[in-house]
Design a protein around this motif. Sequence first.
Motif, PDB file in Angstrom:
ATOM      1  N   VAL A 124      91.584  19.886  48.848  1.00  0.00           N
ATOM      2  CA  VAL A 124      91.176  19.707  47.450  1.00  0.00           C
ATOM      3  C   VAL A 124      92.211  20.364  46.551  1.00  0.00           C
ATOM      4  O   VAL A 124      92.758  21.420  46.876  1.00  0.00           O
ATOM      5  CB  VAL A 124      89.772  20.283  47.170  1.00  0.00           C
ATOM      6  CG1 VAL A 124      88.712  19.537  47.946  1.00  0.00           C
ATOM      7  CG2 VAL A 124      89.702  21.772  47.472  1.00  0.00           C
ATOM      8  N   GLY A 125      92.474  19.719  45.423  1.00  0.00           N
ATOM      9  CA  GLY A 125      93.447  20.252  44.481  1.00  0.00           C
ATOM     10  C   GLY A 125      93.791  19.241  43.420  1.00  0.00           C
ATOM     11  O   GLY A 125      93.216  18.149  43.372  1.00  0.00           O
ATOM     12  N   VAL A 126      94.758  19.608  42.564  1.00  0.00           N
ATOM     13  CA  VAL A 126      95.164  18.772  41.438  1.00  0.00           C
ATOM     14  C   VAL A 126      96.632  18.394  41.596  1.00  0.00           C
ATOM     15  O   VAL A 126      97.522  19.261  41.587  1.00  0.00           O
ATOM     16  CB  VAL A 126      94.945  19.494  40.096  1.00  0.00           C
ATOM     17  CG1 VAL A 126      95.354  18.578  38.938  1.00  0.00           C
ATOM     18  CG2 VAL A 126      93.491  19.928  39.951  1.00  0.00           C
ATOM     19  N   GLY A 169      97.753  17.188  33.618  1.00  0.00           N
ATOM     20  CA  GLY A 169      97.471  17.214  32.195  1.00  0.00           C
ATOM     21  C   GLY A 169      96.147  16.601  31.802  1.00  0.00           C
ATOM     22  O   GLY A 169      95.812  16.556  30.614  1.00  0.00           O
ATOM     23  N   GLU A 170      95.367  16.131  32.778  1.00  0.00           N
ATOM     24  CA  GLU A 170      94.120  15.432  32.469  1.00  0.00           C
ATOM     25  C   GLU A 170      92.961  16.374  32.155  1.00  0.00           C
ATOM     26  O   GLU A 170      91.958  15.952  31.579  1.00  0.00           O
ATOM     27  CB  GLU A 170      93.740  14.533  33.642  1.00  0.00           C
ATOM     28  CG  GLU A 170      94.751  13.439  33.922  1.00  0.00           C
ATOM     29  CD  GLU A 170      94.432  12.632  35.175  1.00  0.00           C
ATOM     30  OE1 GLU A 170      95.198  11.701  35.480  1.00  0.00           O
ATOM     31  OE2 GLU A 170      93.422  12.936  35.846  1.00  0.00           O
ATOM     32  N   ALA A 171      93.086  17.623  32.563  1.00  0.00           N
ATOM     33  CA  ALA A 171      92.025  18.612  32.353  1.00  0.00           C
ATOM     34  C   ALA A 171      92.689  19.973  32.242  1.00  0.00           C
ATOM     35  O   ALA A 171      93.859  20.133  32.606  1.00  0.00           O
ATOM     36  CB  ALA A 171      91.034  18.587  33.517  1.00  0.00           C
ATOM     37  N   TYR A 217     108.228  11.417  37.347  1.00  0.00           N
ATOM     38  CA  TYR A 217     107.318  10.697  36.451  1.00  0.00           C
ATOM     39  C   TYR A 217     106.991  11.492  35.195  1.00  0.00           C
ATOM     40  O   TYR A 217     106.724  10.907  34.148  1.00  0.00           O
ATOM     41  CB  TYR A 217     106.021  10.346  37.190  1.00  0.00           C
ATOM     42  CG  TYR A 217     106.191   9.222  38.183  1.00  0.00           C
ATOM     43  CD1 TYR A 217     106.419   7.916  37.759  1.00  0.00           C
ATOM     44  CD2 TYR A 217     106.137   9.453  39.552  1.00  0.00           C
ATOM     45  CE1 TYR A 217     106.587   6.879  38.667  1.00  0.00           C
ATOM     46  CE2 TYR A 217     106.296   8.427  40.471  1.00  0.00           C
ATOM     47  CZ  TYR A 217     106.517   7.141  40.017  1.00  0.00           C
ATOM     48  OH  TYR A 217     106.681   6.118  40.917  1.00  0.00           O
ATOM     49  N   ASP A 218     106.998  12.839  35.293  1.00  0.00           N
ATOM     50  CA  ASP A 218     106.720  13.691  34.129  1.00  0.00           C
ATOM     51  C   ASP A 218     105.435  13.257  33.410  1.00  0.00           C
ATOM     52  O   ASP A 218     105.383  13.173  32.185  1.00  0.00           O
ATOM     53  CB  ASP A 218     107.899  13.679  33.143  1.00  0.00           C
ATOM     54  CG  ASP A 218     108.818  14.878  33.336  1.00  0.00           C
ATOM     55  OD1 ASP A 218     108.413  15.850  33.997  1.00  0.00           O
ATOM     56  OD2 ASP A 218     109.946  14.850  32.815  1.00  0.00           O
ATOM     57  N   LYS A 219     104.390  13.011  34.176  1.00  0.00           N
ATOM     58  CA  LYS A 219     103.136  12.558  33.566  1.00  0.00           C
ATOM     59  C   LYS A 219     102.347  13.690  32.926  1.00  0.00           C
ATOM     60  O   LYS A 219     101.409  13.444  32.165  1.00  0.00           O
ATOM     61  CB  LYS A 219     102.271  11.840  34.617  1.00  0.00           C
ATOM     62  CG  LYS A 219     102.827  10.493  35.035  1.00  0.00           C
ATOM     63  CD  LYS A 219     101.850   9.747  35.918  1.00  0.00           C
ATOM     64  CE  LYS A 219     102.357   8.336  36.229  1.00  0.00           C
ATOM     65  NZ  LYS A 219     101.411   7.582  37.068  1.00  0.00           N
ATOM     66  N   ALA A 220     102.705  14.917  33.249  1.00  0.00           N
ATOM     67  CA  ALA A 220     102.092  16.091  32.622  1.00  0.00           C
ATOM     68  C   ALA A 220     103.207  17.010  32.154  1.00  0.00           C
ATOM     69  O   ALA A 220     104.285  17.040  32.761  1.00  0.00           O
ATOM     70  CB  ALA A 220     101.188  16.817  33.617  1.00  0.00           C
ATOM     71  N   PRO A 221     102.990  17.766  31.080  1.00  0.00           N
ATOM     72  CA  PRO A 221     104.027  18.704  30.627  1.00  0.00           C
ATOM     73  C   PRO A 221     104.447  19.635  31.758  1.00  0.00           C
ATOM     74  O   PRO A 221     103.609  20.089  32.554  1.00  0.00           O
ATOM     75  CB  PRO A 221     103.331  19.470  29.499  1.00  0.00           C
ATOM     76  CG  PRO A 221     102.265  18.547  29.007  1.00  0.00           C
ATOM     77  CD  PRO A 221     101.790  17.807  30.226  1.00  0.00           C
ATOM     78  N   ARG A 222     105.727  19.933  31.826  1.00  0.00           N
ATOM     79  CA  ARG A 222     106.225  20.726  32.944  1.00  0.00           C
ATOM     80  C   ARG A 222     105.592  22.109  32.996  1.00  0.00           C
ATOM     81  O   ARG A 222     105.307  22.626  34.079  1.00  0.00           O
ATOM     82  CB  ARG A 222     107.750  20.804  32.886  1.00  0.00           C
ATOM     83  CG  ARG A 222     108.395  19.443  33.120  1.00  0.00           C
ATOM     84  CD  ARG A 222     109.900  19.486  33.153  1.00  0.00           C
ATOM     85  NE  ARG A 222     110.453  18.150  33.419  1.00  0.00           N
ATOM     86  CZ  ARG A 222     111.733  17.889  33.623  1.00  0.00           C
ATOM     87  NH1 ARG A 222     112.622  18.877  33.575  1.00  0.00           N
ATOM     88  NH2 ARG A 222     112.132  16.653  33.863  1.00  0.00           N
ATOM     89  N   LEU A 226      90.142  17.694  40.944  1.00  0.00           N
ATOM     90  CA  LEU A 226      88.907  18.396  41.245  1.00  0.00           C
ATOM     91  C   LEU A 226      87.721  17.575  40.737  1.00  0.00           C
ATOM     92  O   LEU A 226      87.900  16.533  40.131  1.00  0.00           O
ATOM     93  CB  LEU A 226      88.931  19.792  40.628  1.00  0.00           C
ATOM     94  CG  LEU A 226      90.056  20.709  41.133  1.00  0.00           C
ATOM     95  CD1 LEU A 226      89.954  22.082  40.483  1.00  0.00           C
ATOM     96  CD2 LEU A 226      90.046  20.835  42.658  1.00  0.00           C
ATOM     97  N   GLY A 227      86.522  18.027  41.036  1.00  0.00           N
ATOM     98  CA  GLY A 227      85.347  17.295  40.570  1.00  0.00           C
ATOM     99  C   GLY A 227      85.049  16.098  41.434  1.00  0.00           C
ATOM    100  O   GLY A 227      84.914  16.212  42.653  1.00  0.00           O
ATOM    101  N   GLU A 228      84.981  14.919  40.817  1.00  0.00           N
ATOM    102  CA  GLU A 228      84.525  13.714  41.516  1.00  0.00           C
ATOM    103  C   GLU A 228      85.434  13.342  42.682  1.00  0.00           C
ATOM    104  O   GLU A 228      84.958  12.982  43.762  1.00  0.00           O
ATOM    105  CB  GLU A 228      84.430  12.550  40.530  1.00  0.00           C
ATOM    106  CG  GLU A 228      83.889  11.274  41.148  1.00  0.00           C
ATOM    107  CD  GLU A 228      83.748  10.138  40.142  1.00  0.00           C
ATOM    108  OE1 GLU A 228      83.484   9.009  40.574  1.00  0.00           O
ATOM    109  OE2 GLU A 228      83.902  10.395  38.921  1.00  0.00           O
TER     110      GLU A 228
END
Length: 258
Positions: free
Chosen positions: A61-63, A69-71, A100-105, A40-42
Amino acid sequence: MLIVDSHCHLDHFAGQEQEDVVARAKAAGVGVMVSIGTRLGEQAATVRAIADRYEGVFCTVGVHPQNAGEAPVPEVAQILAEADHPRVVGLGESGLDYFYDKAPREVQQAGFRRHIAAARQSGLPLVIHARDADADIAAILEEEDAAGKFPFLLHCFSSGAELARTAVRLGGYISFSGMLTFPKSDAIRAVAAETPADRLLVETDSPYLAPVPLRGKRCEPAYVVHTAARLAEVRGLGMAALAELTTGNFRRLFNRAI
């Protein structure tokens, strides 16, 4: 003959390259492209601007789960506010990525449910990223469907047949990328063969996953014609019939894309 690339990342191409990519797509018969949101955002503002710039280009649009986990997990109202634009035809991509597990599940799951709630409230289709998470994707889809229907698409399908069957039973659609053309993708082709005709879409996921015979190159929307040709072969259809089928399915699901 019109082909739709239902999932590409045009923000990965810049300046003149972006213009050339869109022009090559149109020359190849790809009259509609959907550039996908991952933050989202930029980033959402960027894909909206791209959709405004080119005829036949829309956006979501979405995440993305890899960015979840970035926001903080977005509120439903925030997602809907980002989608309040005439060229936004869907939400996402959201979902679960356990490869990839780049963010907590648990964060990925919370974000996924918020996007589902936004899809339910708005009627906009949710583009779902599913990687190495079949059981949890299916469970969440079942639970959320019981709370109220929502339109959705499993994009770049590479999961097991059971997840595809669950999605179809719940009213979802399945989109196939260049992975369908890879020599070792027999399981994906089997799913493509059994998916009901009225639930099929095609995509590139460019700049990733260039199809055979262009594998190894940087993918772009024009290449969706190769995936469509392979899907036509799998389904026993001519190319024109496959194009008409998948374009009709796209129009029905992404009904804001006019």
